[in-house]
Scaffold this motif. Structure first.
Motif, PDB file in Angstrom:
ATOM      1  N   LYS A 365      46.878  37.645  37.227  1.00  0.00           N
ATOM      2  CA  LYS A 365      45.502  37.262  37.534  1.00  0.00           C
ATOM      3  C   LYS A 365      45.469  35.789  37.917  1.00  0.00           C
ATOM      4  O   LYS A 365      46.435  35.046  37.692  1.00  0.00           O
ATOM      5  CB  LYS A 365      44.581  37.528  36.341  1.00  0.00           C
ATOM      6  CG  LYS A 365      44.792  36.592  35.162  1.00  0.00           C
ATOM      7  CD  LYS A 365      43.748  36.845  34.085  1.00  0.00           C
ATOM      8  CE  LYS A 365      43.902  35.857  32.919  1.00  0.00           C
ATOM      9  NZ  LYS A 365      42.870  36.067  31.879  1.00  0.00           N
ATOM     10  N   GLN A 371      40.352  29.672  40.391  1.00  0.00           N
ATOM     11  CA  GLN A 371      38.985  30.194  40.327  1.00  0.00           C
ATOM     12  C   GLN A 371      37.958  29.084  40.561  1.00  0.00           C
ATOM     13  O   GLN A 371      36.954  29.291  41.257  1.00  0.00           O
ATOM     14  CB  GLN A 371      38.750  30.865  38.968  1.00  0.00           C
ATOM     15  CG  GLN A 371      39.629  32.074  38.719  1.00  0.00           C
ATOM     16  CD  GLN A 371      39.488  32.616  37.311  1.00  0.00           C
ATOM     17  OE1 GLN A 371      38.783  32.059  36.472  1.00  0.00           O
ATOM     18  NE2 GLN A 371      40.166  33.722  37.022  1.00  0.00           N
ATOM     19  N   THR A 382      35.296  35.075  48.859  1.00  0.00           N
ATOM     20  CA  THR A 382      34.636  36.208  48.190  1.00  0.00           C
ATOM     21  C   THR A 382      35.626  37.237  47.660  1.00  0.00           C
ATOM     22  O   THR A 382      35.217  38.206  47.025  1.00  0.00           O
ATOM     23  CB  THR A 382      33.676  36.898  49.172  1.00  0.00           C
ATOM     24  OG1 THR A 382      34.403  37.321  50.331  1.00  0.00           O
ATOM     25  CG2 THR A 382      32.557  35.941  49.598  1.00  0.00           C
ATOM     26  N   ARG A 384      38.212  38.624  45.154  1.00  0.00           N
ATOM     27  CA  ARG A 384      38.556  38.372  43.753  1.00  0.00           C
ATOM     28  C   ARG A 384      40.056  38.348  43.506  1.00  0.00           C
ATOM     29  O   ARG A 384      40.505  37.871  42.467  1.00  0.00           O
ATOM     30  CB  ARG A 384      37.909  39.442  42.868  1.00  0.00           C
ATOM     31  CG  ARG A 384      36.369  39.374  42.838  1.00  0.00           C
ATOM     32  CD  ARG A 384      35.825  40.390  41.866  1.00  0.00           C
ATOM     33  NE  ARG A 384      34.369  40.324  41.777  1.00  0.00           N
ATOM     34  CZ  ARG A 384      33.630  41.094  40.980  1.00  0.00           C
ATOM     35  NH1 ARG A 384      34.233  41.996  40.215  1.00  0.00           N
ATOM     36  NH2 ARG A 384      32.329  40.971  40.967  1.00  0.00           N
TER      37      ARG A 384
END
Length: 548
Positions: A365, A371, A382, A384
């Protein structure tokens, strides 16, 4: 008559032999029976064999000495880098965040004479992640698969600043990077900011836990070097605890049950390496426990290794079955406890499985700094999965000064080391072209400001044409070189591009190819020598079972 016959025989023997010769001082000296006065020499075939033997030994000695000489020269050249160009205020500043596959590939290829390069990373080394599972069971020494970043940067044309720190904030408007020292020992200054003209964002990713309870607290990851060392300690701890006097059989079975979560290449290789450790070493040093060691691989998808062909998936599953490694597909982890793992079976039933160790290899992640950077450009960023980039790996929503590569970016390619490495090499070529473009622009401004003359006009035309060509950047194109995975028992699988199709192969020969491919992929002669030496040591003496 017998006397006459004896005399006859003696006479004939005296005729055949040479007469005795009296040496000085009256001593008798016998001559050889041969009448040839030349010295005795071996037959010609024997002489030829002897000459051939000396020729082979001499040639082998020359080759060995020459090889050792070249090897020594190469090692000393790596250890003694030459003088570098100093920092040049007139050059633009290129900041590289990270020291992984993408960043290190860029640093090896970029021409630092065109830029002032600054590397910021919490690790001052590059880690060869495909061999991390081998470190986890002691097949390789941890130091063998790391390459200090300064080993790379000290051999560049211009000085490169290497800063061991974690980037905490990137300002795409002010073009600044804020970073802090997160090491145990710190100086008076632990946080500062640096300006950049171009930024390569290659911070990678962190372990994805899917917010499953107990993963961070009780599982061992397989992402960083310390993760592999932690797993090795815990694995040996499970063995020693199981060998402690008075343990029940039920507790021994629990301690020696190893659960690997994730059916990708990392999970497969960890399972295979544990099996090799068991068969090649633990059966000798823990004979009373070896039969109790159990390995279970858990995968949420319908099959393991989804990036490989069906033929290789079946081969891997059959190899694991022969090695008594259980594969649980379509099975999800719901919770990891201190002494067990809670699983959801394909029929949706819940079962709690006792275990001594859980190895988590189930995805990545984005890091917080990634982020935060994406949040500053909400309209363009946009996706993720990671930073959205264009065909030239430039971050969408910026003025083209930020490039993103590796696991932190979202492209149509899989987030693998092979992709990141090619992206880094591509950016090195792009920066060379950008430097050429900047130089041409500066030269054009000088010519346009100078008094106009016939020669000047001709050069302006030439520079203008070169500038138009330099402004055309080629898009990044990934060239897939194939997929490799080690499955234990001295076997590996390979899915390689072959002409217009794929070549799927597996077995012992593929295992040898796997090793040679990884040796050639290692970034330096130092790492290749250390890894090859570790493999030889393990083959001769086995793995170390002592626990630190």
């Amino acid at each position: 008559m017998q006397l006459a016959r004896a005399r006859s025989l003696v006479g004939r023997s005296l005729v055949k032999s040479r007469p005795p010769v009296f040496a000085p001082h009256g001593r008798l000296q016998l001559r050889p029976a041969s009448t040839d006065s030349a010295p005795i020499t071996p037959p010609k075939p024997a002489r030829r064999r002897w000459a051939r033997f000396l020729q082979i030994v001499g040639g082998a000695t020359v080759v060995t000495v020459g090889t050792l000489g070249v090897f020594y020269y190469a090692t000393q050249k790596d250890r003694t880098p030459g003088v570098q160009l100093p920092h040049d205020p007139s050059k633009k500043t290129l900041v590289v965040l990270g020291s992984g596959w993408g960043a290190t590939s860029l640093l090896k290829s970029v021409d630092t004479s065109d830029y002032n390069v600054i590397v910021i990373s919490p690790k001052n080394y590059f880690l060869f992640t495909p061999l991390l599972p081998s470190v986890a069971v002691g097949t390789l020494n941890p130091r063998s698969i790391i390459q200090p970043t300064r080993y790379v940067t000290r051999h560049k044309a211009r000085q490169v600043s290497v800063i061991e720190a974690s980037a905490t904030e990137v300002d795409p408007v002010a073009k600044t990077v804020k970073f802090e020292d997160t090491s145990e020992i710190q100086g008076l200054v632990s946080t500062t900011t640096v300006n950049y003209d171009y930024l390569v964002f290659a911070v990678g990713a962190e372990v994805q836990t899917f917010n499953i309870p107990g993963v961070k607290e009780h599982a061992c990851f397989m992402k960083e070097l310390e993760d592999a060392e932690k797993m090795q300690r815990r694995f040996l701890d499970c063995l020693e605890s199981a060998a402690f006097p008075g343990q029940t059989q039920e507790e021994v079975d629990r301690l020696l049950h190893m659960v690997v979560v994730g059916g990708g290449p990392t999970g497969i290789e960890v399972s295979g390496e544990i099996h090799d450790f068991l068969e090649e070493d633990l059966r000798s040093w823990y004979p009373e426990l070896a039969n109790n060691v159990k390995i279970t691989l858990v995968e949420a998808l319908p099959s393991v290794l989804p990036m490989f062909s069906k033929q290789l998936i079946d081969y891997t599953e059959s190899t694991f079955k022969e090695a008594s490694i259980d594969i649980l597909t379509k099975t999800m982890v719901k919770e990891i406890k201190e002494k067990s793992v809670v699983l959801q079976r394909p029929d949706k039933s819940i079962v709690e499985v006792p275990c001594g160790l859980v190895i988590w290899a189930a995805g990545n992640k984005l890091r917080k700094v990634t982020q935060d950077l994406m949040a500053k450009l909400p309209q363009a960023q946009t996706n993720r999965r990671g930073i959205t980039v264009d065909e030239h790996l430039r971050m969408a929503g910026t003025d083209g000064s930020i490039f993103a590569i590796g696991d932190c970016s979202a492209t149509s390619y899989a987030p693998t080391a092979q992709v990141a490495s090619q992206q880094g090499a591509y950016l090195a070529r792009i920066f060379a072209q950008i430097a050429k473009r900047d130089n041409l622009e500066a030269r054009l401004r000088e010519l346009q400001s100078a008094p106009q003359a016939e020669e000047t006009a001709a050069e302006v035309t030439s520079v203008t044409k070169q500038l138009a060509k330099a402004e055309k950047l080629r898009p990044f194109q990934y060239s897939h070189q194939g997929s490799l995975a080690y499955i234990g028992s001295d076997k590996a699988i390979a899915d390689l591009p072959f002409f217009n199709g794929n070549l799927a192969t597996g077995g012992v020969a593929t295992f040898l190819f796997w090793r040679s491919a990884y040796l050639s992929t290692l970034f330096s002669l130092r790492n290749r020598t250390l890894v090859a030496t570790d493999w030889i040591k393990v083959k001769l003496f086995g793995r170390d079972v002592s626990r630190e």
